[in-house]
Design a protein around this motif. Structure first.
Motif, PDB file in Angstrom:
ATOM      1  N   SER A   1      -8.478  72.473 126.070  1.00 50.75           N
ATOM      2  CA  SER A   1      -9.591  72.631 127.523  1.00 50.75           C
ATOM      3  C   SER A   1     -10.394  73.851 127.086  1.00 50.75           C
ATOM      4  O   SER A   1     -10.203  74.437 125.994  1.00 50.75           O
ATOM      5  N   PHE A   2     -11.282  74.279 128.145  1.00 57.19           N
ATOM      6  CA  PHE A   2     -11.701  75.294 127.841  1.00 57.19           C
ATOM      7  C   PHE A   2     -11.117  76.471 127.770  1.00 57.19           C
ATOM      8  O   PHE A   2     -11.625  77.551 127.182  1.00 57.19           O
ATOM      9  N   ARG A   3      -9.805  76.713 128.479  1.00 61.52           N
ATOM     10  CA  ARG A   3      -8.898  77.853 128.354  1.00 61.52           C
ATOM     11  C   ARG A   3      -8.329  77.833 127.092  1.00 61.52           C
ATOM     12  O   ARG A   3      -7.743  78.802 126.839  1.00 61.52           O
ATOM     13  N   TYR A   4      -8.076  76.688 126.447  1.00 61.97           N
ATOM     14  CA  TYR A   4      -7.391  76.802 125.310  1.00 61.97           C
ATOM     15  C   TYR A   4      -7.812  77.932 124.400  1.00 61.97           C
ATOM     16  O   TYR A   4      -6.997  78.671 123.757  1.00 61.97           O
ATOM     17  N   PRO A   5      -9.100  78.313 123.789  1.00 57.81           N
ATOM     18  CA  PRO A   5      -9.424  79.239 122.925  1.00 57.81           C
ATOM     19  C   PRO A   5      -8.874  80.518 123.418  1.00 57.81           C
ATOM     20  O   PRO A   5      -8.407  81.472 122.740  1.00 57.81           O
ATOM     21  N   PHE A   6      -9.063  80.986 124.641  1.00 59.28           N
ATOM     22  CA  PHE A   6      -8.525  82.176 125.266  1.00 59.28           C
ATOM     23  C   PHE A   6      -7.219  82.461 125.028  1.00 59.28           C
ATOM     24  O   PHE A   6      -6.544  83.515 125.142  1.00 59.28           O
ATOM     25  N   LYS A   7      -6.475  81.319 125.246  1.00 55.78           N
ATOM     26  CA  LYS A   7      -4.851  81.197 125.157  1.00 55.78           C
ATOM     27  C   LYS A   7      -4.604  81.382 123.667  1.00 55.78           C
ATOM     28  O   LYS A   7      -3.548  82.171 123.327  1.00 55.78           O
ATOM     29  N   VAL A   8      -5.204  80.880 122.740  1.00 56.54           N
ATOM     30  CA  VAL A   8      -4.609  81.152 121.321  1.00 56.54           C
ATOM     31  C   VAL A   8      -5.349  81.971 120.397  1.00 56.54           C
ATOM     32  O   VAL A   8      -4.620  82.515 119.360  1.00 56.54           O
ATOM     33  N   ILE A   9      -6.621  82.463 120.730  1.00 52.68           N
ATOM     34  CA  ILE A   9      -7.316  83.549 120.035  1.00 52.68           C
ATOM     35  C   ILE A   9      -6.396  84.673 119.653  1.00 52.68           C
ATOM     36  O   ILE A   9      -5.999  85.169 118.596  1.00 52.68           O
ATOM     37  N   PRO A  10      -5.690  85.382 120.743  1.00 52.75           N
ATOM     38  CA  PRO A  10      -4.842  86.469 120.306  1.00 52.75           C
ATOM     39  C   PRO A  10      -3.853  86.192 119.425  1.00 52.75           C
ATOM     40  O   PRO A  10      -3.321  86.975 118.444  1.00 52.75           O
ATOM     41  N   ASN A  11      -3.258  85.053 119.566  1.00 51.99           N
ATOM     42  CA  ASN A  11      -2.330  84.727 118.604  1.00 51.99           C
ATOM     43  C   ASN A  11      -2.968  84.514 117.165  1.00 51.99           C
ATOM     44  O   ASN A  11      -2.158  84.747 116.238  1.00 51.99           O
ATOM     45  N   ILE A  12      -4.245  83.971 117.001  1.00 50.61           N
ATOM     46  CA  ILE A  12      -4.866  83.557 115.753  1.00 50.61           C
ATOM     47  C   ILE A  12      -4.868  85.022 115.010  1.00 50.61           C
ATOM     48  O   ILE A  12      -4.759  85.226 114.121  1.00 50.61           O
ATOM     49  N   ILE A  13      -5.442  85.911 116.061  1.00 53.37           N
ATOM     50  CA  ILE A  13      -5.578  87.353 115.475  1.00 53.37           C
ATOM     51  C   ILE A  13      -4.186  87.986 114.810  1.00 53.37           C
ATOM     52  O   ILE A  13      -4.324  88.583 114.008  1.00 53.37           O
ATOM     53  N   ARG A  14      -3.160  87.702 115.527  1.00 54.27           N
ATOM     54  CA  ARG A  14      -1.794  88.347 115.237  1.00 54.27           C
ATOM     55  C   ARG A  14      -1.400  87.563 113.915  1.00 54.27           C
ATOM     56  O   ARG A  14      -0.925  88.363 113.088  1.00 54.27           O
ATOM     57  N   LEU A  15      -1.607  86.155 113.724  1.00 52.92           N
ATOM     58  CA  LEU A  15      -1.527  85.589 112.452  1.00 52.92           C
ATOM     59  C   LEU A  15      -2.030  86.159 111.263  1.00 52.92           C
ATOM     60  O   LEU A  15      -1.634  86.282 110.297  1.00 52.92           O
ATOM     61  N   PHE A  16      -3.269  86.391 111.592  1.00 53.98           N
ATOM     62  CA  PHE A  16      -4.220  86.889 110.287  1.00 53.98           C
ATOM     63  C   PHE A  16      -3.665  88.185 110.131  1.00 53.98           C
ATOM     64  O   PHE A  16      -3.880  88.651 108.872  1.00 53.98           O
ATOM     65  N   ILE A  17      -3.371  89.235 110.978  1.00 55.53           N
ATOM     66  CA  ILE A  17      -2.993  90.625 110.874  1.00 55.53           C
ATOM     67  C   ILE A  17      -1.493  90.497 109.905  1.00 55.53           C
ATOM     68  O   ILE A  17      -1.460  91.129 108.806  1.00 55.53           O
ATOM     69  N   GLN A  18      -0.965  89.459 110.250  1.00 59.53           N
ATOM     70  CA  GLN A  18       0.502  89.179 109.385  1.00 59.53           C
ATOM     71  C   GLN A  18       0.181  88.854 108.072  1.00 59.53           C
ATOM     72  O   GLN A  18       0.955  89.230 107.165  1.00 59.53           O
ATOM     73  N   SER A  19      -0.736  87.929 108.014  1.00 59.17           N
ATOM     74  CA  SER A  19      -0.939  87.145 106.715  1.00 59.17           C
ATOM     75  C   SER A  19      -1.659  87.901 105.628  1.00 59.17           C
ATOM     76  O   SER A  19      -1.610  87.948 104.527  1.00 59.17           O
ATOM     77  N   CYS A  20      -2.787  88.557 106.020  1.00 56.47           N
ATOM     78  CA  CYS A  20      -3.871  89.303 105.355  1.00 56.47           C
ATOM     79  C   CYS A  20      -4.325  90.490 106.082  1.00 56.47           C
ATOM     80  O   CYS A  20      -5.421  90.728 106.375  1.00 56.47           O
ATOM     81  N   PRO A  21      -3.214  91.508 106.125  1.00 62.93           N
ATOM     82  CA  PRO A  21      -3.617  92.398 106.773  1.00 62.93           C
ATOM     83  C   PRO A  21      -4.861  93.554 106.295  1.00 62.93           C
ATOM     84  O   PRO A  21      -5.563  94.100 107.264  1.00 62.93           O
ATOM     85  N   LEU A  22      -5.009  93.537 105.005  1.00 64.03           N
ATOM     86  CA  LEU A  22      -5.761  94.388 104.538  1.00 64.03           C
ATOM     87  C   LEU A  22      -7.235  94.090 104.864  1.00 64.03           C
ATOM     88  O   LEU A  22      -8.219  94.841 105.113  1.00 64.03           O
ATOM     89  N   LYS A  23      -7.630  92.440 105.125  1.00 65.72           N
ATOM     90  CA  LYS A  23      -8.908  92.038 105.471  1.00 65.72           C
ATOM     91  C   LYS A  23      -9.174  92.476 106.843  1.00 65.72           C
ATOM     92  O   LYS A  23     -10.340  92.454 107.346  1.00 65.72           O
TER      93      LYS A  23
ATOM     94  N   GLU B   1      10.330  74.101 101.604  1.00 61.94           N
ATOM     95  CA  GLU B   1      11.546  75.050 101.221  1.00 61.94           C
ATOM     96  C   GLU B   1      11.086  76.362 101.725  1.00 61.94           C
ATOM     97  O   GLU B   1      11.967  77.166 101.662  1.00 61.94           O
ATOM     98  N   ARG B   2       9.638  76.646 101.919  1.00 63.24           N
ATOM     99  CA  ARG B   2       9.305  78.147 102.255  1.00 63.24           C
ATOM    100  C   ARG B   2       8.473  78.300 103.436  1.00 63.24           C
ATOM    101  O   ARG B   2       7.736  79.311 103.472  1.00 63.24           O
ATOM    102  N   PHE B   3       8.282  77.361 104.323  1.00 60.10           N
ATOM    103  CA  PHE B   3       7.366  77.549 105.495  1.00 60.10           C
ATOM    104  C   PHE B   3       7.961  78.301 106.190  1.00 60.10           C
ATOM    105  O   PHE B   3       8.984  78.489 106.533  1.00 60.10           O
ATOM    106  N   ARG B   4       6.929  78.941 107.249  1.00 59.65           N
ATOM    107  CA  ARG B   4       7.534  79.998 108.058  1.00 59.65           C
ATOM    108  C   ARG B   4       6.419  79.869 109.464  1.00 59.65           C
ATOM    109  O   ARG B   4       5.376  80.675 109.104  1.00 59.65           O
ATOM    110  N   LEU B   5       6.826  79.168 110.155  1.00 58.02           N
ATOM    111  CA  LEU B   5       5.773  79.042 111.535  1.00 58.02           C
ATOM    112  C   LEU B   5       6.419  79.873 112.628  1.00 58.02           C
ATOM    113  O   LEU B   5       7.341  79.461 113.104  1.00 58.02           O
ATOM    114  N   THR B   6       6.053  80.910 112.947  1.00 55.73           N
ATOM    115  CA  THR B   6       6.497  81.868 113.831  1.00 55.73           C
ATOM    116  C   THR B   6       6.190  81.717 115.301  1.00 55.73           C
ATOM    117  O   THR B   6       6.841  82.157 116.238  1.00 55.73           O
ATOM    118  N   SER B   7       4.797  81.111 115.430  1.00 56.39           N
ATOM    119  CA  SER B   7       4.291  80.839 116.670  1.00 56.39           C
ATOM    120  C   SER B   7       4.281  79.418 117.274  1.00 56.39           C
ATOM    121  O   SER B   7       4.573  78.457 116.438  1.00 56.39           O
TER     122      SER B   7
END
Length: 298
Positions: free
Chosen positions: A217-239, A174-180
């Protein structure tokens, strides 16, 4: 009787799709306390997966098929599966990959804690359970990193941040929000944490992939790390912003101490003001972003 909807994201999985659908239907033909429906999310496959999914629906093995016009990513396929499960009135939605690495028998393991009202989101952890093949070192390192960062920001215990077997209850739907379109596991954990929902893991079995090719693959982390950073900034910006801002302000105080004691600074006293005001602005921005994040979660 609770309604469980199992959604299967599939991208070029024609060799295993029918087998996993038939196995799920046979294994859960007469489940204890719940009914099981199966849906397939064809994420722009080009190997006949979409046509096979439609045939499985015509034969009554699959209730719904969602087709993406192009490959959009596992996060997007997961989002479509959750939406469809919600529309179908699911009490519990279960994601399982189409490659048959996760054992369909373990679906019941991730469902049970939700039925018993012990959690809202349940992950099947391979590292708490059993891995029946030698997992590549880079995948172990990547999983450990993603799990650690998620645990660091949320405080939740996470042992398998890249699992393919996940169950969520109606409250989550009822409340999930997957933006990526990627990182669906991190997004679902952050969703649960941000909405103050319960999260837990249970041990499951993981098998070696027999057909197809993993998208990691080996390239996967470089592809998703920027997205993870954005997710953490959106979810817990104070940290994110609070430590950065405080660090800059402390640098300003240290520079001020040296300046007062007659030390020559490279940029003079303007550097003190620059560091302090920059740090203060970042801290204030973090508080504003935190207020916005909490409003979105309500």
């Amino acid at each position: 009787m609770m309604r469980v909807v199992v959604y299967i994201p599939a991208y070029n999985e024609a060799k295993t799709l029918e087998k996993i659908v038939k196995t799920i239907k046979k294994r859960y033909a007469k489940p204890d306390g719940y009914s099981v429906s199966v849906i397939i999310v064809n994420d722009g496959s080009n190997d006949g997966t979409g046509a096979l999914a439609d045939r499985l629906k015509e034969r009554g093995l699959v209730e719904h098929v969602v087709h993406h016009p192009k490959n959009m990513g596992l996060g997007a396929a997961t989002r479509s599966g959750l939406w469809k499960a919600y529309e179908m009135g699911a009490d519990i939605a279960v994601k399982i990959d189409a490659d048959f690495q996760h054992d369909p028998d373990d679906i019941d393991k991730v469902i049970r804690p939700i039925i018993d009202d012990r959690t809202d989101v349940c992950f099947g952890s391979r590292f708490m359970g059993q891995i029946n093949y030698r997992m590549p070192v880079y995948r172990k390192i990547g999983n450990a990193f993603f799990s650690w960062t998620t645990e660091l920001f949320t405080g939740l215990r996470v042992t398998d941040g890249q699992t393919g077997l996940i169950a969520t209850n109606r409250r989550y739907l009822e409340r999930f929000r997957l933006t990526s379109d990627y990182n669906e596991t991190q997004q679902m954990i952050l969703d649960a944490w941000r909405n103050q929902l319960r999260f837990m893991e249970v041990p499951v079995v993981f098998h070696k992939r027999m057909h197809g090719k993993s998208f990691i693959s080996f390239r996967y982390p470089f592809k998703v790390i920027p997205n993870i950073i954005r997710l953490f900034i959106q979810s817990c910006p104070l940290k994110i912003f609070l430590p950065i801002g405080i660090t800059l302000m402390l640098v300003a105080l240290v520079l001020g101490y040296f300046f007062i004691n007659g030390k020559e600074l490279i940029f003079g006293d303007t550097s003190i003001v620059l560091f302090f005001l920059s740090g203060l602005q970042i801290v204030l921005f973090g508080f504003i972003a935190d207020i916005i994040s909490k409003k979105r979660a309500i």
